[in-house]
Design an enzyme around this catalytic site. Structure first.
Site, PDB file in Angstrom:
ATOM      1  N   CYS A  55       0.837  -1.202   0.000  1.00 32.07           N
ATOM      2  CA  CYS A  55       0.000   0.000   0.000  1.00 32.07           C
ATOM      3  C   CYS A  55       0.876   1.257   0.000  1.00 32.07           C
ATOM      4  O   CYS A  55       0.650   2.188  -0.775  1.00 32.07           O
ATOM      5  CB  CYS A  55      -0.931  -0.041   1.220  1.00 32.07           C
ATOM      6  SG  CYS A  55      -2.167   1.272   1.232  1.00 32.07           S
ATOM      7  N   CYS A  56       1.918   1.274   0.852  1.00 29.20           N
ATOM      8  CA  CYS A  56       2.828   2.433   0.881  1.00 29.20           C
ATOM      9  C   CYS A  56       3.576   2.573  -0.452  1.00 29.20           C
ATOM     10  O   CYS A  56       3.842   3.685  -0.896  1.00 29.20           O
ATOM     11  CB  CYS A  56       3.839   2.306   2.021  1.00 29.20           C
ATOM     12  SG  CYS A  56       3.227   2.840   3.624  1.00 29.20           S
ATOM     13  N   CYS A 105      -3.495   4.141   9.359  1.00 29.50           N
ATOM     14  CA  CYS A 105      -2.281   3.555   9.937  1.00 29.50           C
ATOM     15  C   CYS A 105      -1.676   4.420  11.039  1.00 29.50           C
ATOM     16  O   CYS A 105      -0.485   4.282  11.345  1.00 29.50           O
ATOM     17  CB  CYS A 105      -1.244   3.327   8.850  1.00 29.50           C
ATOM     18  SG  CYS A 105      -1.831   2.261   7.539  1.00 29.50           S
ATOM     19  N   CYS A 147      -1.251   8.414   7.462  1.00 28.24           N
ATOM     20  CA  CYS A 147      -2.608   8.175   6.974  1.00 28.24           C
ATOM     21  C   CYS A 147      -3.543   7.829   8.137  1.00 28.24           C
ATOM     22  O   CYS A 147      -3.114   7.246   9.141  1.00 28.24           O
ATOM     23  CB  CYS A 147      -2.606   7.001   6.000  1.00 28.24           C
ATOM     24  SG  CYS A 147      -1.638   7.288   4.514  1.00 28.24           S
ATOM     25  N   CYS A 177       7.722   4.161   5.836  1.00 26.60           N
ATOM     26  CA  CYS A 177       6.892   3.944   4.650  1.00 26.60           C
ATOM     27  C   CYS A 177       7.740   3.587   3.434  1.00 26.60           C
ATOM     28  O   CYS A 177       7.211   3.257   2.378  1.00 26.60           O
ATOM     29  CB  CYS A 177       6.054   5.177   4.360  1.00 26.60           C
ATOM     30  SG  CYS A 177       6.934   6.709   4.479  1.00 26.60           S
TER      31      CYS A 177
HETATM   32  S1  SF4 Z   1       0.432   4.612   5.655  1.00 32.07           S
HETATM   33 FE1  SF4 Z   1      -1.132   2.983   5.518  1.00 32.07          FE
HETATM   34  S2  SF4 Z   1      -2.841   3.751   4.263  1.00 32.07           S
HETATM   35 FE2  SF4 Z   1      -1.068   5.140   4.026  1.00 32.07          FE
HETATM   36  S3  SF4 Z   1      -0.084   4.420   2.180  1.00 32.07           S
HETATM   37 FE3  SF4 Z   1       0.962   3.373   3.873  1.00 32.07          FE
HETATM   38  S4  SF4 Z   1      -0.156   1.439   4.274  1.00 32.07           S
HETATM   39 FE4  SF4 Z   1      -1.425   2.746   2.892  1.00 32.07          FE
END
Ligand code: SF4
Length: 245
Positions: free
Chosen positions: A122-123, A208, A205, A231
């Protein structure tokens, strides 16, 4: 390096100043970066307390500077409010960089709530790939990392070559403590994210980030329940490619 200055030359410039720069003030480092790279350098910020210090310092140099953020589209309303305040107070326009996938497209392609199953992917999709795209326009980027934030940041230099993204990386407050950051914010009445007053020392985010409890590490509220602490923006080494890309 993505400019008229070749990689070799840029690395030579960095090598010449790197050790002297360790004794420079953050303002001197910023002035050098703006002077050396002009509009090919930009501040990267997620508008944490450290980022606010660097933005405020840059504004006091009296030179134009660029500021960008990676907008994952999952940020807190307080963070978006702070962006508005920054644009107004400093008279700049924040360059917002987005993932190639909207949140809805990501759900379709990767399944719902990817961050609960694979936060690294996701990151990569929402932060690392957009950052890589943005940095390909630049010769240098300015960050607000501090050495004592995570083990991955412990060896960072004030001015260094970023081998992961292939450009110069400038870290003006790399040796500062959290205490110095907050002293600067209060002394200069710098705006900051309201969530910091609600036990959120580190803010990312919504999915998270949580408030920390008394005695917890300042970054314990990031990716709580996972071993992940970064991240991927400040980790040396090639980032894993997003699936399907
Ligand atoms: S912090 Fe969480 S929601 Fe944001 S990009 Fe990374 S995994 Fe995705």
């Amino acid at each position: 390096m993505n400019t008229g200055v070749g990689t070799k030359l840029a690395q030579n410039i960095i090598a010449q100043v790197q050790s002297a720069a360790e004794t420079w003030t953050p303002q001197h480092v910023l002035a050098w970066a703006l002077e050396t790279f002009g509009n090919r350098v930009a501040i990267s910020s997620a508008f944490g307390a450290e980022g606010m210090v660097v933005i405020d310092m840059a504004s006091r140099l009296g030179k134009d500077f660029r500021l960008f953020t990676i907008d994952t589209e999952f940020l807190f309303p307080e963070t978006y409010n702070l962006m508005d305040k920054i644009e107004e107070r400093y008279g700049i326009s924040i360059e917002r960089v987005y993932s190639a996938l909207s949140p809805e497209e990501q759900d379709k392609k990767q399944g719902m709530a990817l961050w609960t199953r694979d936060p690294d992917l996701c990151c990569n999709l929402r932060k690392v790939e957009p950052l890589r795209r943005k940095l390909s326009e630049l010769s240098a980027w300015i960050t607000s990392i501090r050495r004592d934030q995570t083990s991955a940041r412990a060896e960072a230099q004030r001015i260094e070559w970023d081998s992961k993204f292939g450009l110069a990386k400038i870290n003006p407050i790399v040796d500062w403590s959290a205490k110095q950051v907050w002293r600067y914010i209060h002394d200069h009445e710098v705006p900051y994210n309201e969530l910091h007053d609600q036990n959120y020392p580190s803010i990312g985010c919504t999915h998270c980030t949580r408030a920390i409890r008394p005695g917890e590490d300042p970054r314990a509220g990031r990716w709580s329940g996972f071993t992940k602490t970064e991240c991927g923006l400040h980790i040396i080494g090639p980032a894993p490619l997003p699936a399907g890309e």
